[in-house]
Design a protein around this motif. Structure first.
Motif, PDB file in Angstrom:
ATOM      1  N   ALA A  73       0.832  -1.215   0.000  1.00  0.00           N
ATOM      2  CA  ALA A  73       0.000   0.000   0.000  1.00  0.00           C
ATOM      3  C   ALA A  73       0.861   1.256   0.000  1.00  0.00           C
ATOM      4  CB  ALA A  73      -0.933  -0.007   1.218  1.00  0.00           C
ATOM      5  N   PHE A 108       0.159   0.200  -4.328  1.00  0.00           N
ATOM      6  CA  PHE A 108      -0.866  -0.810  -4.600  1.00  0.00           C
ATOM      7  C   PHE A 108      -2.151  -0.499  -3.818  1.00  0.00           C
ATOM      8  CE2 PHE A 108       3.009  -2.966  -5.697  1.00  0.00           C
ATOM      9  CZ  PHE A 108       2.666  -3.833  -6.733  1.00  0.00           C
ATOM     10  N   THR A 109      -3.254  -0.975  -4.352  1.00  0.00           N
ATOM     11  CA  THR A 109      -4.535  -0.912  -3.652  1.00  0.00           C
ATOM     12  C   THR A 109      -4.754  -2.236  -2.925  1.00  0.00           C
ATOM     13  OG1 THR A 109      -5.523   0.621  -5.213  1.00  0.00           O
ATOM     14  CG2 THR A 109      -7.044  -0.810  -3.999  1.00  0.00           C
ATOM     15  N   ILE A 110      -5.208  -2.154  -1.680  1.00  0.00           N
ATOM     16  CA  ILE A 110      -5.452  -3.353  -0.875  1.00  0.00           C
ATOM     17  C   ILE A 110      -6.957  -3.506  -0.660  1.00  0.00           C
ATOM     18  CG2 ILE A 110      -4.883  -4.562   1.266  1.00  0.00           C
ATOM     19  CD1 ILE A 110      -2.428  -3.840  -0.539  1.00  0.00           C
ATOM     20  N   PRO A 111      -7.569  -4.446  -1.372  1.00  0.00           N
ATOM     21  CA  PRO A 111      -8.996  -4.711  -1.151  1.00  0.00           C
ATOM     22  C   PRO A 111      -9.214  -5.326   0.235  1.00  0.00           C
ATOM     23  CG  PRO A 111      -8.212  -5.742  -3.193  1.00  0.00           C
ATOM     24  CD  PRO A 111      -7.000  -5.335  -2.389  1.00  0.00           C
ATOM     25  N   PRO A 112     -10.440  -5.405   0.689  1.00  0.00           N
ATOM     26  CA  PRO A 112     -10.703  -6.121   1.947  1.00  0.00           C
ATOM     27  C   PRO A 112     -10.363  -7.608   1.809  1.00  0.00           C
ATOM     28  CG  PRO A 112     -12.771  -5.440   0.894  1.00  0.00           C
ATOM     29  CD  PRO A 112     -11.668  -4.819   0.117  1.00  0.00           C
ATOM     30  N   ASN A 113      -9.905  -8.183   2.920  1.00  0.00           N
ATOM     31  CA  ASN A 113      -9.761  -9.645   3.016  1.00  0.00           C
ATOM     32  C   ASN A 113      -8.863 -10.259   1.953  1.00  0.00           C
ATOM     33  OD1 ASN A 113     -13.189  -9.335   3.739  1.00  0.00           O
ATOM     34  ND2 ASN A 113     -11.632  -9.790   5.276  1.00  0.00           N
TER      35      ASN A 113
END
Lengths: 205, 205, 205, 205
Positions: D140, D144-149
């Motif tokens: 992050a 980068f993008t960190i989606p949930p879970n």
């Protein structure tokens, strides 16, 4: 004569100036004044594969470092900080130390018993306590003794900026921390040299 | 209208000046300029027991904060650093958020889906990335989306020294980080408001 | 007679069964057999505000615990794991211990010198080493000595599942770790009682 | 067609069976079913020096991996756990990714913008959340993008014991986590492919 090993886990080769080594040297000077035989090993100059073994075979140069650790009373790990973390060379060194943690000393304890651990960290700006916590935990978990105040570091203000050699050498907090680290690893190495940890309740099966 | 909640986990009461809140306010200003309705909650002013429940009964004031989080598109957690760690109030808030993670939204996902998380940290000298990593991980693990670069912080040089309000407000690295954090939580909140995460492969059982 | 204090930082009140306390009690039994006077304090039963002070005034009950710590040779912190982290009560206790770290002993060292630290952790599934590293680092940083192998824990397989009392009491790894922790805090407390750390290189200014 | 790269940071060579790769393959299967082009790279089989550069010269094989990352929509890092930490190969990979974080995309953002990150971890017994937090934070922080879970893992009960391949493949918690990780990196990669993050407030200077 007590012996100390400093492992400098800088990413830089010995031909390059290392901020971490500059701070390590402050401690080395104190230990030598106290009569301790001390040596700095620049990890980047050795051929050490990542492996969960004490000897990975081939050209692996870890075994010679492992022998020095086993002969030492004091082990201080030095690491730079990258993105808030200890260096990959530091992580690799800890893996190799861990791989030797089932070897025994004459009393039947882990081979790292009666040895004292410490940590020295430099970075531009952030992560020294986190790195220290992880390194000291690893050492304690495999058998080293951790005296009080054996985490010494320098970091600068948030953001890119000068490094320890340029901006940190006069920092009184860091100077004091290096002094205390050096005295406390020496006090405990002396104590454990005279009075080893009794082999009761802590033998490897 | 998009809504944002900042939880300031300073140990100081609202009557005292909080460095973390000073940095939070820089982000709040940007979000308000972007048309987001934004509010700061000073956790120390609420009676919130440590508990693994969404409502601990009695005088527990967490339920009113939980309702605000559920109504918000953006949640930013602000924490000071003590001994390299997020504050105990921050840890407590995360426990309470975690306790609500089995509630579902209308799609059957965790109630925190389609919400965006971020973190703001201030401290004298060290620990901002470590605190950020732990807070952002907790938020992602319960259902928040973490855009890039939503960790903004200020810390000073190693050792005791001035705090953010005194020494950090002109730091260009921190200013830039606060700006990017604010824009990126806004970009993602807008995106997820228009295009929610499809309810496929991620429904709570 | 050597004295030990265990601080149980479970979120549960004394009226509820605590897994962490069940594991603490295994160590307590050993210390008592070794002739150490040992006591468990359930933090959740005390009124302790989050504050960076040794006495926050009003009904603050920390001062009575702080006195017990100052009178003890051994301090073991017990914590459950929530979302991979030590409990908020554990974080609060460490903040309060940290707040007392500028008090001196008769030699002029930090008041926690010549005291020995350890950590005991239970959780459903993950986080014991991380919690241990953070707790032991905090203790070492303020003046405690950390012997080898003073991190004992039980956790189960990934995912929700039974807790220590239900599933962990026969785990031979955990049994062995509790034994070693107990013996090693005792060995070091005995050693430091007879041979305190020399007041050289480590005095508070 | 969306592209995904899995970096397996096991210490084992490709000729040896890797537990981390076995869990990675569960996710790979799902992504391929969803029409994503996916590839696993076993880091131990490449000659990658530890360096804070995108190309360390000589036989450095990182540049070819860096090109694949830049061409990918999804990057999932897989790591085993050693002494509670991500592997040294994982730390090295993150250093090399970090070294490229000042490269820009066409919009002037960091080159990792509009890419989605995730993490997969296996270990005998402890450390999955800690490893996940550190890996996701690093991703992050660089763009980068960190989606949930998007943290999926398997670990066993405290102490030495069987590994994922032997004991974890039927764990329903891990199965569910791998499924959600896979769907959520796909959902976000699809979303960011159609609607890139606006180049406002987040351009590299």
């Amino acid at each position: 004569m007590l012996k100390a090993i400093y492992l400098n886990c800088s990413l830089k080769k010995a031909s390059e100036q290392s901020n971490t080594e500059a701070l390590i040297n402050k401690s080395l000077d104190i230990l030598q004044t106290l009569g301790v035989s001390a040596e700095v090993i620049r990890i980047s100059d050795y051929d050490i594969p990542a492996a969960m073994e004490t000897d990975a075979g081939g050209d692996d140069q870890w075994p010679q470092i492992f022998e020095k650790i086993k002969a030492a009373n004091i082990l201080v790990i030095g690491s730079p900080i990258w993105l808030g973390e200890k260096s990959s060379l530091c992580t690799k060194v800890i893996e190799r130390i861990y791989a030797g943690s089932d070897e025994k000393n004459d009393a039947g304890q882990a081979v790292y018993y009666n040895k004292v651990g410490g940590v020295i960290v430099t970075g531009n700006e952030d992560g020294a306590k986190h790195v220290s916590a992880e390194v000291l935990y690893a050492l304690a978990h495999v058998g080293f003794t951790i005296p009080p105040n054996v985490d010494a570091y320098w970091i600068g203000e948030a953001g890119p900026g000068p490094s320890y050699i340029e901006a940190g050498q006069e920092n009184s907090f860091t100077k004091s921390a290096i002094k205390t680290l050096s005295y406390n690893v020496w006090h405990f190495a002396s104590m454990l040299d005279k009075t080893p940890i009794p082999g009761k309740g802590n033998l490897l099966s």
